[in-house]
Design a protein around this motif. Sequence first.
Motif, PDB file in Angstrom:
ATOM      1  N   ALA A  88       0.825  -1.207   0.000  1.00 28.80           N
ATOM      2  CA  ALA A  88       0.000   0.000   0.000  1.00 28.80           C
ATOM      3  C   ALA A  88       0.859   1.258   0.000  1.00 28.80           C
ATOM      4  O   ALA A  88       0.570   2.210  -0.724  1.00 28.80           O
ATOM      5  N   ARG A  89       1.918   1.273   0.786  1.00 27.32           N
ATOM      6  CA  ARG A  89       2.766   2.468   0.876  1.00 27.32           C
ATOM      7  C   ARG A  89       3.405   2.791  -0.471  1.00 27.32           C
ATOM      8  O   ARG A  89       3.337   3.925  -0.945  1.00 27.32           O
ATOM      9  N   GLU A  90       4.026   1.813  -1.095  1.00 25.31           N
ATOM     10  CA  GLU A  90       4.673   2.054  -2.380  1.00 25.31           C
ATOM     11  C   GLU A  90       3.648   2.467  -3.431  1.00 25.31           C
ATOM     12  O   GLU A  90       3.884   3.384  -4.221  1.00 25.31           O
ATOM     13  N   THR A  91       2.505   1.802  -3.430  1.00 24.42           N
ATOM     14  CA  THR A  91       1.447   2.142  -4.383  1.00 24.42           C
ATOM     15  C   THR A  91       0.999   3.588  -4.198  1.00 24.42           C
ATOM     16  O   THR A  91       0.866   4.336  -5.169  1.00 24.42           O
ATOM     17  N   LEU A  92       0.790   3.985  -2.958  1.00 25.31           N
ATOM     18  CA  LEU A  92       0.336   5.350  -2.693  1.00 25.31           C
ATOM     19  C   LEU A  92       1.402   6.385  -3.045  1.00 25.31           C
ATOM     20  O   LEU A  92       1.074   7.462  -3.571  1.00 25.31           O
ATOM     21  N   HIS A  93       2.675   6.078  -2.785  1.00 23.94           N
ATOM     22  CA  HIS A  93       3.752   6.998  -3.190  1.00 23.94           C
ATOM     23  C   HIS A  93       3.749   7.181  -4.706  1.00 23.94           C
ATOM     24  O   HIS A  93       3.850   8.305  -5.200  1.00 23.94           O
ATOM     25  N   CYS A  94       3.635   6.086  -5.422  1.00 25.14           N
ATOM     26  CA  CYS A  94       3.621   6.151  -6.888  1.00 25.14           C
ATOM     27  C   CYS A  94       2.376   6.876  -7.397  1.00 25.14           C
ATOM     28  O   CYS A  94       2.457   7.680  -8.337  1.00 25.14           O
ATOM     29  N   LEU A  95       1.237   6.622  -6.772  1.00 24.86           N
ATOM     30  CA  LEU A  95      -0.003   7.275  -7.175  1.00 24.86           C
ATOM     31  C   LEU A  95       0.066   8.780  -6.912  1.00 24.86           C
ATOM     32  O   LEU A  95      -0.420   9.578  -7.711  1.00 24.86           O
ATOM     33  N   ASP A  96       0.699   9.166  -5.825  1.00 21.56           N
ATOM     34  CA  ASP A  96       0.908  10.583  -5.529  1.00 21.56           C
ATOM     35  C   ASP A  96       1.658  11.248  -6.687  1.00 21.56           C
ATOM     36  O   ASP A  96       1.259  12.320  -7.157  1.00 21.56           O
ATOM     37  N   GLY A  97       2.723  10.616  -7.146  1.00 20.07           N
ATOM     38  CA  GLY A  97       3.490  11.171  -8.268  1.00 20.07           C
ATOM     39  C   GLY A  97       2.657  11.264  -9.532  1.00 20.07           C
ATOM     40  O   GLY A  97       2.691  12.287 -10.242  1.00 20.07           O
ATOM     41  N   LEU A  98       1.893  10.221  -9.821  1.00 23.08           N
ATOM     42  CA  LEU A  98       1.056  10.218 -11.022  1.00 23.08           C
ATOM     43  C   LEU A  98       0.016  11.333 -10.959  1.00 23.08           C
ATOM     44  O   LEU A  98      -0.174  12.071 -11.930  1.00 23.08           O
ATOM     45  N   LEU A  99      -0.658  11.480  -9.833  1.00 25.11           N
ATOM     46  CA  LEU A  99      -1.684  12.516  -9.717  1.00 25.11           C
ATOM     47  C   LEU A  99      -1.087  13.918  -9.811  1.00 25.11           C
ATOM     48  O   LEU A  99      -1.718  14.831 -10.364  1.00 25.11           O
ATOM     49  N   GLY A 100       0.132  14.099  -9.318  1.00 25.60           N
ATOM     50  CA  GLY A 100       0.814  15.384  -9.484  1.00 25.60           C
ATOM     51  C   GLY A 100       1.090  15.683 -10.951  1.00 25.60           C
ATOM     52  O   GLY A 100       0.878  16.803 -11.429  1.00 25.60           O
ATOM     53  N   GLU A 101       1.515  14.660 -11.683  1.00 18.55           N
ATOM     54  CA  GLU A 101       1.772  14.824 -13.109  1.00 18.55           C
ATOM     55  C   GLU A 101       0.482  15.066 -13.884  1.00 18.55           C
ATOM     56  O   GLU A 101       0.463  15.840 -14.845  1.00 18.55           O
ATOM     57  N   VAL A 102      -0.593  14.423 -13.463  1.00 16.36           N
ATOM     58  CA  VAL A 102      -1.900  14.653 -14.081  1.00 16.36           C
ATOM     59  C   VAL A 102      -2.288  16.124 -13.916  1.00 16.36           C
ATOM     60  O   VAL A 102      -2.720  16.777 -14.871  1.00 16.36           O
ATOM     61  N   GLY A 103      -2.127  16.638 -12.715  1.00 15.88           N
ATOM     62  CA  GLY A 103      -2.454  18.048 -12.464  1.00 15.88           C
ATOM     63  C   GLY A 103      -1.654  18.988 -13.349  1.00 15.88           C
ATOM     64  O   GLY A 103      -2.205  19.935 -13.929  1.00 15.88           O
ATOM     65  N   MET A 104      -0.354  18.714 -13.477  1.00 19.54           N
ATOM     66  CA  MET A 104       0.489  19.576 -14.320  1.00 19.54           C
ATOM     67  C   MET A 104       0.071  19.493 -15.789  1.00 19.54           C
ATOM     68  O   MET A 104       0.021  20.515 -16.480  1.00 19.54           O
TER      69      MET A 104
END
Length: 156
Positions: A88-104
Amino acid sequence: MDAVRLIGTSRRALAGGAEAPEIMTEVWQAQALAQAIGSRLAVSGPPELRGEALGLTELAGRGCGALDPPELDAGDLRAAQLTELDDARETLHCLDGLLGEVGMALVGMASAAADQATYWQCMEAIDAADESRDRVLEMLRKLAAREEALSERELG
């Protein structure tokens, strides 16, 4: 397929999107994947995360709803390929990065939008991605607090 691998595939596809329709498709794919991950965590994740995971599912669904759904074959939908969520931790870290890139990516698209409909579609999707990211960060905080409490119990 493992959530972390799917997130990596989404990140590469989003970065490789050259035209607005490709980028919008990848943004939609990312939101659908975030929705699937939230669903999975809500059902079978750590109990501390379930409320936030439900919130992520709803917010990511709102992000998908803000965008026109892409024409994808069932086999091309990454969210449908999610079979494993081991860490869960690794998945959430990776998802955080993806959602940041989506926003940009959405900010860039909104800035270049030729019409009001596209602009507002991007703005709604930006809000959903940002709020989804907030949920992800809260889940990471809760996981860290859980691990700290477990560590203190082991020491004490």
